[in-house]
Design an enzyme around this catalytic site. Structure first.
Site, mmCIF file in Angstrom:
data_model
loop_
_atom_site.group_PDB
_atom_site.id
_atom_site.type_symbol
_atom_site.label_atom_id
_atom_site.label_comp_id
_atom_site.label_asym_id
_atom_site.label_seq_id
_atom_site.Cartn_x
_atom_site.Cartn_y
_atom_site.Cartn_z
ATOM 1 N N HIS A 163 -34.948 12.115 81.160
ATOM 2 C CA HIS A 163 -36.009 11.780 82.109
ATOM 3 C C HIS A 163 -35.442 10.992 83.287
ATOM 4 O O HIS A 163 -35.673 9.789 83.426
ATOM 5 C CB HIS A 163 -37.126 10.997 81.410
ATOM 6 C CG HIS A 163 -37.953 11.837 80.502
ATOM 7 N ND1 HIS A 163 -37.808 11.817 79.122
ATOM 8 C CD2 HIS A 163 -38.923 12.748 80.766
ATOM 9 C CE1 HIS A 163 -38.662 12.666 78.582
ATOM 10 N NE2 HIS A 163 -39.348 13.245 79.552
ATOM 11 N N ASN A 164 -34.723 11.695 84.133
ATOM 12 C CA ASN A 164 -34.084 11.081 85.286
ATOM 13 C C ASN A 164 -34.412 11.891 86.546
ATOM 14 O O ASN A 164 -35.184 12.849 86.510
ATOM 15 C CB ASN A 164 -32.572 10.968 85.060
ATOM 16 C CG ASN A 164 -31.964 12.299 84.639
ATOM 17 O OD1 ASN A 164 -32.268 13.346 85.223
ATOM 18 N ND2 ASN A 164 -31.125 12.277 83.620
ATOM 19 N N TRP A 165 -33.801 11.496 87.665
ATOM 20 C CA TRP A 165 -34.105 12.135 88.940
ATOM 21 C C TRP A 165 -33.738 13.621 88.943
ATOM 22 O O TRP A 165 -34.434 14.438 89.537
ATOM 23 C CB TRP A 165 -33.381 11.392 90.056
ATOM 24 C CG TRP A 165 -33.349 12.094 91.384
ATOM 25 C CD1 TRP A 165 -32.241 12.474 92.083
ATOM 26 C CD2 TRP A 165 -34.463 12.475 92.202
ATOM 27 N NE1 TRP A 165 -32.581 13.075 93.260
ATOM 28 C CE2 TRP A 165 -33.953 13.090 93.369
ATOM 29 C CE3 TRP A 165 -35.850 12.363 92.063
ATOM 30 C CZ2 TRP A 165 -34.754 13.587 94.380
ATOM 31 C CZ3 TRP A 165 -36.675 12.859 93.083
ATOM 32 C CH2 TRP A 165 -36.128 13.460 94.211
ATOM 33 N N ARG A 166 -32.656 13.995 88.265
ATOM 34 C CA ARG A 166 -32.247 15.396 88.266
ATOM 35 C C ARG A 166 -33.296 16.272 87.578
ATOM 36 O O ARG A 166 -33.540 17.407 87.991
ATOM 37 C CB ARG A 166 -30.883 15.556 87.584
ATOM 38 C CG ARG A 166 -29.775 14.741 88.237
ATOM 39 C CD ARG A 166 -29.448 15.217 89.643
ATOM 40 N NE ARG A 166 -28.747 14.195 90.427
ATOM 41 C CZ ARG A 166 -27.906 14.455 91.399
ATOM 42 N NH1 ARG A 166 -27.630 15.705 91.733
ATOM 43 N NH2 ARG A 166 -27.343 13.480 92.079
ATOM 44 N N ASP A 197 -42.511 11.626 86.321
ATOM 45 C CA ASP A 197 -41.826 10.793 85.320
ATOM 46 C C ASP A 197 -41.237 9.519 85.920
ATOM 47 O O ASP A 197 -40.311 8.941 85.348
ATOM 48 C CB ASP A 197 -40.718 11.584 84.625
ATOM 49 C CG ASP A 197 -41.227 12.465 83.503
ATOM 50 O OD1 ASP A 197 -42.230 12.084 82.864
ATOM 51 O OD2 ASP A 197 -40.646 13.545 83.269
ATOM 52 N N ASP A 227 -42.541 21.657 84.473
ATOM 53 C CA ASP A 227 -42.032 20.540 83.671
ATOM 54 C C ASP A 227 -41.212 21.054 82.493
ATOM 55 O O ASP A 227 -40.273 20.393 82.043
ATOM 56 C CB ASP A 227 -43.213 19.689 83.186
ATOM 57 C CG ASP A 227 -42.772 18.353 82.598
ATOM 58 O OD1 ASP A 227 -41.645 17.910 82.893
ATOM 59 O OD2 ASP A 227 -43.563 17.757 81.852
ATOM 60 N N GLN A 262 -34.434 22.361 68.507
ATOM 61 C CA GLN A 262 -34.386 23.175 69.718
ATOM 62 C C GLN A 262 -35.016 24.545 69.498
ATOM 63 O O GLN A 262 -35.775 25.034 70.350
ATOM 64 C CB GLN A 262 -32.928 23.320 70.180
ATOM 65 C CG GLN A 262 -32.758 24.007 71.524
ATOM 66 C CD GLN A 262 -33.207 23.142 72.691
ATOM 67 O OE1 GLN A 262 -34.126 22.348 72.580
ATOM 68 N NE2 GLN A 262 -32.544 23.290 73.818
#
Length: 656
Positions: free
Chosen positions: A383-386, A424, A550, A603
């Site tokens: 959950h980051n900018w990328r 986020d 998302d 997964q």
């Protein structure tokens, strides 16, 4: 897929998706949640109004009304922790508050020991860890009672004696336990020992204790010893959790306090700056402890200019700096320079005609995308900018290269883009359930099951305030701006995974509607399914686009998909380790992810039961997205439980 793989058959035999609490809202109500939420609501009163008596009555009612010994136990522990944690933020932090906190911790210890002796602790995975939690807070709270001069129940001397005895009891249990990280145990022991020494130093300094009661040690000696313990605690916590964790920050706070009291202003200033940075990222600007930390920093700085938040110069950024031909889903977000992510995000607004339509000043747009980028934490594996940038690009491509471009109005388009960029912001790397059951400050600010989504929306709203120089809606009419804000709120709430089935069911109904209009010579399936003249149709389509975007990571080129997949596994694993270390109820689908088989099951379950149904429906309505759907299927088909060595999506770096 033509036929079900052997691995999917294994999952089916095991009950299908083993992540029920990931999707099913009803599973949020576990042993801890009801007590936690009630306590949080009460502590919110305590935090913002200081009405300790009212808070005590509310929480005691919760504990008194339940027949469950387990809930009583957790309620007592929460009371002892929260009164300690929040009491320290209030001007009315008094001996009465700490006496209550100590009393509740004492009750928790007694009840826990009674449950152990009567074999009533089957509901807990490790009752000894729960006991250690109660002992931990009892020791800290009693030390604080001693620091404040004692009370009717515990005199100063007895309070310290009980705190020491409790500390040794806790240490003995930890020593015999095999279920903990030794670094966590050492860090916790050092922190508690540091608090006891620190409180003794204050008590000696104020005359509540004599040096003879502390083996002849003076207040200055005790302060230096406590500083050494806090530094040891910091090193242990940092080695496990890094800088953005409550345990690490607590140690930083106490190091700063001790350095200041020992007269080392330079070191106090350095640690104070670290505390402010960490608390802003962890708790946000609104939190009382953040405000206290900032006030302490300014006091230490005196007349020194505050340079802790220098905003990058964005005057030269332009949407045209990023070539149009690179705006493709084949791009690898992890190979972009930071400035490229900013200019490409600006290009999304420009290429959709939104800059012109809403008369967005270039300066405001540049400030907006930079402010959004700076609101994400790079330390988060997923959950980051990328991730946010990639989600935004996916929505941009859907809204420009499918019939969605003809269905959505400009208000829905700009709201979708804002939503995807901001959905986020300030994500702490754990989910809402963790925040609630750990009594996190964020859960106090936003007391709802979907804590994170409320926080993301609140933070986004602040970026778009009229007084803010990153408000990209400043030239929209008042009504139009409110419409966009309402849509952004709706879009961010749609990113809660507990809305997933509703989105999938809605897409299924739209597909059925489109099938019934085949003979009407409609331009595309989506245009047969949605009416561009119906606001609710457009809103539903927007929610679907946001949700699919998302969850678009596995629809991207395989190396990008693997990177995103490993990031998710790592975040889940990190949360599971924190739950274990902090004696919280463990989230089932996050457990054991250091094992390749557990990773593969998590997964594959997510791909087969969640992503594949979603992307199959999205690509049915928007045939232009079939390539993305087939990539999801490819990622699914390559997971073979009997040959995990060949699965390139596994994460070999997760340890316990």
């Amino acid at each position: 897929m033509k036929e079900k793989s052997k691995s999917i058959a294994v999952l089916d035999r095991e009950g299908g998706l083993s992540q029920s609490e990931f999707l099913d809202l009803s599973n949020r109500n576990n042993l801890f949640t009801n007590v936690s939420i009630s306590c949080l609501q009460a502590v919110r009163e305590l935090q913002f109004s200081g009405r300790f008596d009212e808070a005590q009555v509310i929480i005691e009612k919760v504990v008194g009304d339940t027949n469950s010994q387990s809930e009583k136990l957790i309620g007592f522990i929460l009371l002892s922790e929260l009164l300690n944690k929040w009491g320290s933020c209030m001007p009315s932090y008094t001996i009465d508050v700490m006496e209550r906190a100590s009393f509740y911790a004492d009750q928790a210890v007694a009840l826990c020991e009674d449950m152990i002796s009567n074999h009533m602790a089957s509901e807990f995975n490790d009752i000894n860890e729960i006991l250690c939690s109660a002992l931990y807070w009892k020791s800290l709270n009693l030390a604080s009672v001693g620091r404040l001069g004692g009370c009717e129940r515990w005199s100063t001397k007895i309070a310290f004696e009980e705190a020491e005895k409790t500390f040794f009891h806790m240490s003995a249990i930890w020593k015999s336990s095999r279920n903990n990280d030794l670094r966590h145990i050492q860090g916790s022991k050092s922190f508690v020992k540091g608090v006891i020494l620190f409180c003794r130093a204050i008590a000696v300094e104020k005359g509540y204790l004599q040096s003879s009661d502390c083996d002849g040690k003076t207040s200055d000696v005790l302060k230096k010893e406590s500083l050494a313990q806090f530094k040891s605690a910091y090193e242990s916590f940092f080695s496990i959790y890094g800088s953005l964790h409550n345990q690490t920050v607590k140690a930083i706070t106490m190091i700063c306090v001790c350095c200041k009291m020992c007269g080392d202003r330079v070191e106090a200033l350095r640690w104070s700056e670290e505390e402010v940075k960490a608390r802003i990222k962890l708790h946000g600007e609104w939190h009382p402890r953040t405000k206290m930390a900032k006030e302490n920093l300014q006091e230490l700085k005196g007349g020194i200019e505050d340079t802790t938040s220098v905003l990058e110069d964005v005057d030269d950024l332009s949407a045209q700096d990023f070539p149009a031909e690179r705006m493709t889903l084949e791009i690898d977000p992890f190979k972009l320079e930071d400035v490229e992510t900013l200019t490409s995000a600006m290009r999304m607004f420009a290429d959709m005609g939104l800059v012109e339509r809403f008369n967005i000043p270039r300066h405001n747009l540049a400030r907006f995308v930079l402010a959004v980028k700076n609101s994400y934490f790079d330390v988060n594996p997923f959950h980051n900018w990328r991730h946010a940038w990639s989600v935004s690009l996916a929505s941009f491509k859907i809204m420009t290269e499918t019939s969605a471009s003809r269905l959505l109005h400009p208000t829905e388009k700009i709201a979708t883009l804002i939503t995807c960029l901001c959905h986020d912001v300030y994500h702490p790397g754990v989910n809402s359930d963790f925040l609630i059951k750990s009594a996190a400050p964020m859960a106090l600010e936003f007391p709802a099951p979907n804590v994170l989504e409320h926080m993301h929306w609140n933070s986004t709203k602040k970026l778009l305030q009229a007084s803010c120089d990153c408000d990209i809606l400043l030239n929209a009419s008042e009504d139009e701006k409110q419409t966009v804000l309402d849509l952004v709120h709706e879009g961010i709430m749609a990113t809660d995974m507990h809305t997933h089935q509703r989105v999938v069911d809605g897409l299924s109904r739209r597909i059925e509607a489109a099938e019934g209009k085949k003979a009407m010579n409609v331009a595309s399936p989506a245009e047969a399914a949605y009416d561009a003249n119906e606001p609710e149709d457009r809103r539903e389509l927007m929610r679907a686009i946001v949700h699919a975007s998302d969850l678009s990571g596995q629809s991207l080129p395989k190396e990008v998909a693997y990177t995103f997949g490993r990031g998710v596994l790592e975040e889940f694993h990190n949360q599971s380790m924190r739950e274990r270390m902090e004696s919280l109820p463990e989230t089932a689908f996050m457990k054991g992810l250091h094992e390749p088989l557990a990773q593969a099951k998590a997964q594959l379950g997510f791909l087969h039961y969640v992503l594949q149904p979603l992307w199959k429906r999205i690509s049915t309505l928007f045939p232009e997205l079939e390539a993305q759907y087939h990539r999801v299927v490819e990622r699914l088909e390559e997971i073979d439980f009997e040959n995990l060595e060949s699965w390139p999506g596994r994460h070999d770096g997760l340890k316990i």
